[in-house]
Design a protein around this motif. Structure first.
Motif, PDB file in Angstrom:
ATOM      1  N   TYR A  16       0.882  -1.167   0.000  1.00  0.00           N
ATOM      2  CA  TYR A  16       0.000   0.000   0.000  1.00  0.00           C
ATOM      3  C   TYR A  16       0.916   1.212   0.000  1.00  0.00           C
ATOM      4  CZ  TYR A  16      -3.647  -3.274   1.504  1.00  0.00           C
ATOM      5  OH  TYR A  16      -4.523  -4.324   1.609  1.00  0.00           O
ATOM      6  N   ALA A  21       2.670  -4.810   2.781  1.00  0.00           N
ATOM      7  CA  ALA A  21       1.754  -5.522   3.672  1.00  0.00           C
ATOM      8  C   ALA A  21       1.931  -7.032   3.547  1.00  0.00           C
ATOM      9  CB  ALA A  21       0.316  -5.138   3.354  1.00  0.00           C
ATOM     10  N   ALA A  40      -2.470 -12.579  13.585  1.00  0.00           N
ATOM     11  CA  ALA A  40      -2.988 -11.466  14.380  1.00  0.00           C
ATOM     12  C   ALA A  40      -3.490 -10.334  13.489  1.00  0.00           C
ATOM     13  CB  ALA A  40      -1.889 -10.964  15.317  1.00  0.00           C
ATOM     14  N   ASN A  41      -4.070  -9.307  14.117  1.00  0.00           N
ATOM     15  CA  ASN A  41      -4.499  -8.096  13.416  1.00  0.00           C
ATOM     16  C   ASN A  41      -3.338  -7.531  12.610  1.00  0.00           C
ATOM     17  OD1 ASN A  41      -6.364  -7.395  16.230  1.00  0.00           O
ATOM     18  ND2 ASN A  41      -7.285  -7.361  14.234  1.00  0.00           N
ATOM     19  N   GLY A  42      -3.624  -7.195  11.366  1.00  0.00           N
ATOM     20  CA  GLY A  42      -2.615  -6.529  10.548  1.00  0.00           C
ATOM     21  C   GLY A  42      -1.558  -7.443   9.965  1.00  0.00           C
ATOM     22  N   ALA A  43      -1.726  -8.748  10.093  1.00  0.00           N
ATOM     23  CA  ALA A  43      -0.714  -9.686   9.593  1.00  0.00           C
ATOM     24  C   ALA A  43      -0.634  -9.703   8.066  1.00  0.00           C
ATOM     25  CB  ALA A  43      -1.008 -11.098  10.106  1.00  0.00           C
ATOM     26  N   GLY A  44      -1.722  -9.321   7.415  1.00  0.00           N
ATOM     27  CA  GLY A  44      -1.745  -9.332   5.952  1.00  0.00           C
ATOM     28  C   GLY A  44      -2.668 -10.376   5.353  1.00  0.00           C
ATOM     29  N   LYS A  45      -3.546 -10.943   6.169  1.00  0.00           N
ATOM     30  CA  LYS A  45      -4.437 -12.014   5.706  1.00  0.00           C
ATOM     31  C   LYS A  45      -5.443 -11.496   4.671  1.00  0.00           C
ATOM     32  CE  LYS A  45      -5.973 -12.778   9.895  1.00  0.00           C
ATOM     33  NZ  LYS A  45      -5.300 -11.616  10.563  1.00  0.00           N
ATOM     34  N   THR A  46      -6.130 -10.417   5.026  1.00  0.00           N
ATOM     35  CA  THR A  46      -7.124  -9.864   4.104  1.00  0.00           C
ATOM     36  C   THR A  46      -6.460  -9.378   2.816  1.00  0.00           C
ATOM     37  OG1 THR A  46      -8.611  -9.218   5.891  1.00  0.00           O
ATOM     38  CG2 THR A  46      -8.845  -8.013   3.824  1.00  0.00           C
ATOM     39  N   GLU A  88     -14.339  -9.859   4.401  1.00  0.00           N
ATOM     40  CA  GLU A  88     -14.399  -9.389   5.778  1.00  0.00           C
ATOM     41  C   GLU A  88     -15.485  -8.303   5.834  1.00  0.00           C
ATOM     42  OE1 GLU A  88     -10.706  -7.442   6.687  1.00  0.00           O
ATOM     43  OE2 GLU A  88     -10.712  -8.194   8.719  1.00  0.00           O
ATOM     44  N   GLU A 164     -12.557 -14.166   7.901  1.00  0.00           N
ATOM     45  CA  GLU A 164     -13.023 -13.970   9.286  1.00  0.00           C
ATOM     46  C   GLU A 164     -14.536 -14.049   9.444  1.00  0.00           C
ATOM     47  OE1 GLU A 164     -10.805 -12.047  11.986  1.00  0.00           O
ATOM     48  OE2 GLU A 164      -9.167 -11.450  10.667  1.00  0.00           O
ATOM     49  N   GLN A 196      -9.025 -15.207  12.925  1.00  0.00           N
ATOM     50  CA  GLN A 196      -8.244 -14.917  14.135  1.00  0.00           C
ATOM     51  C   GLN A 196      -8.556 -15.936  15.229  1.00  0.00           C
ATOM     52  OE1 GLN A 196      -7.676 -11.032  15.810  1.00  0.00           O
ATOM     53  NE2 GLN A 196      -8.221 -10.076  13.865  1.00  0.00           N
TER      54      GLN A 196
END
Ligand code: ATP
Ligand code: MG
Length: 238
Positions: A16, A21, A40-46, A88, A164, A196
């Motif tokens: 980005y 990311a 975790a949050n912000g790991a890059g899954k989405t 998501e 998620e 998660q």
């Protein structure tokens, strides 16, 4: 017996602006598998799922679906080929009814089994049947998740990507959603489940990948990951 590789991602990088990311991710999903991607949050899954489904540009890497490159293809083209994502936050059409949303899920089809498939979704989610003429935007979070999953099924996916699905839901609704994910998998659909909720996701999966700060840090048999002390410490609060 040979396994068919449904999805194969190699060296995937997504940025980005100047921020990376996803930093060179490799994974694959075989026919009939349920694979969980946890982190975790912000790991890059989405971001990874968006890159695969053509809603986020890829900086580097290859993405193959059924042995052919799909890099650069748009989401609609991929849905036609059976690669379908439930995003998501669900993304239902809030000003349409449940039935209309389900019909939208079948927009790429022109066969005569669409109504029959809507009935199948209603068997999976009786709540949607009760509310069939209610506007999607007035439904609860759990109902909207059911609807988003039902709508995705209307496209008759070969590979279903779920981002998620249990997020923000009550414990009973979480149980219901995981039950249906399991059901969809047992009926033969290949599933990539981003969660998660690591214990539930790995509990259902055949294999898993752990993502951290844009990289895959662990992979293996789902039960082995579930019992791994590092996974338990980092993702299961032990
Ligand atoms: N549109 C965007 N613009 C800029 N940065 C973004 C954008 N979307 C995501 N990011 C950043 O990219 C990184 C990965 O985000 P991503 O949403 O892929 O994580 P995630 O693993 O899905 O997290 P979560 O579990 O919270 O959904 C984060 O640092 C996030 O802030
Ligand atoms: Mg996410």
């Amino acid at each position: 017996m040979s396994t068919t590789t449904m999805l194969k991602v190699t060296g995937l990088k997504v940025a980005y602006g100047g921020i990376q990311a996803v930093k060179g991710v490799n994974f694959e999903v075989h026919q009939g598998e349920l694979v969980s991607l946890i982190g975790a949050n912000g790991a890059g899954k989405t971001t990874t799922l968006k890159a695969v489904t053509g809603t986020q540009p890829v900086a580097e890497g290859t993405i193959e679906y059924l042995g052919r490159s799909i890099r650069g293809q748009g989401a609609w083209d991929l849905v036609k080929q059976g690669l379908v994502m439930v995003p998501e936050g669900r993304g239902t059409f809030t000003r349409m009814t449940i039935v209309e949303n389900l019909q939208m899920g079948a927009f790429i089809r022109n066969d005569n089994e669409i109504d029959a498939d809507i009935e199948k979704v209603f068997v999976l989610f009786p709540r949607l049947k009760e509310r069939r003429n209610q506007l999607a935007g007035t439904m609860s979070g759990g109902e909207q998740q059911m609807l988003a999953m039902g709508r995705a099924l209307m496209a008759r996916p070969k590979v279903l990507l779920l981002d998620e699905p249990s997020m923000g839901l009550s414990p009973i609704m979480v149980d219901k959603i995981f039950e249906v994910v399991n059901d969809i998998h047992q009926r033969g659909t290949t599933v990539l489940l981003v969660e998660q909720n690591a214990s539930r996701a790995l509990g259902l999966a055949n294999r898993g990948y752990v993502m951290d700060s844009g990289e895959i840090t662990m992979t293996g048999d789902a039960k082995a990951l579930l019992n791994d002390p590092k996974v338990r410490a980092a993702y299961l609060g032990e």
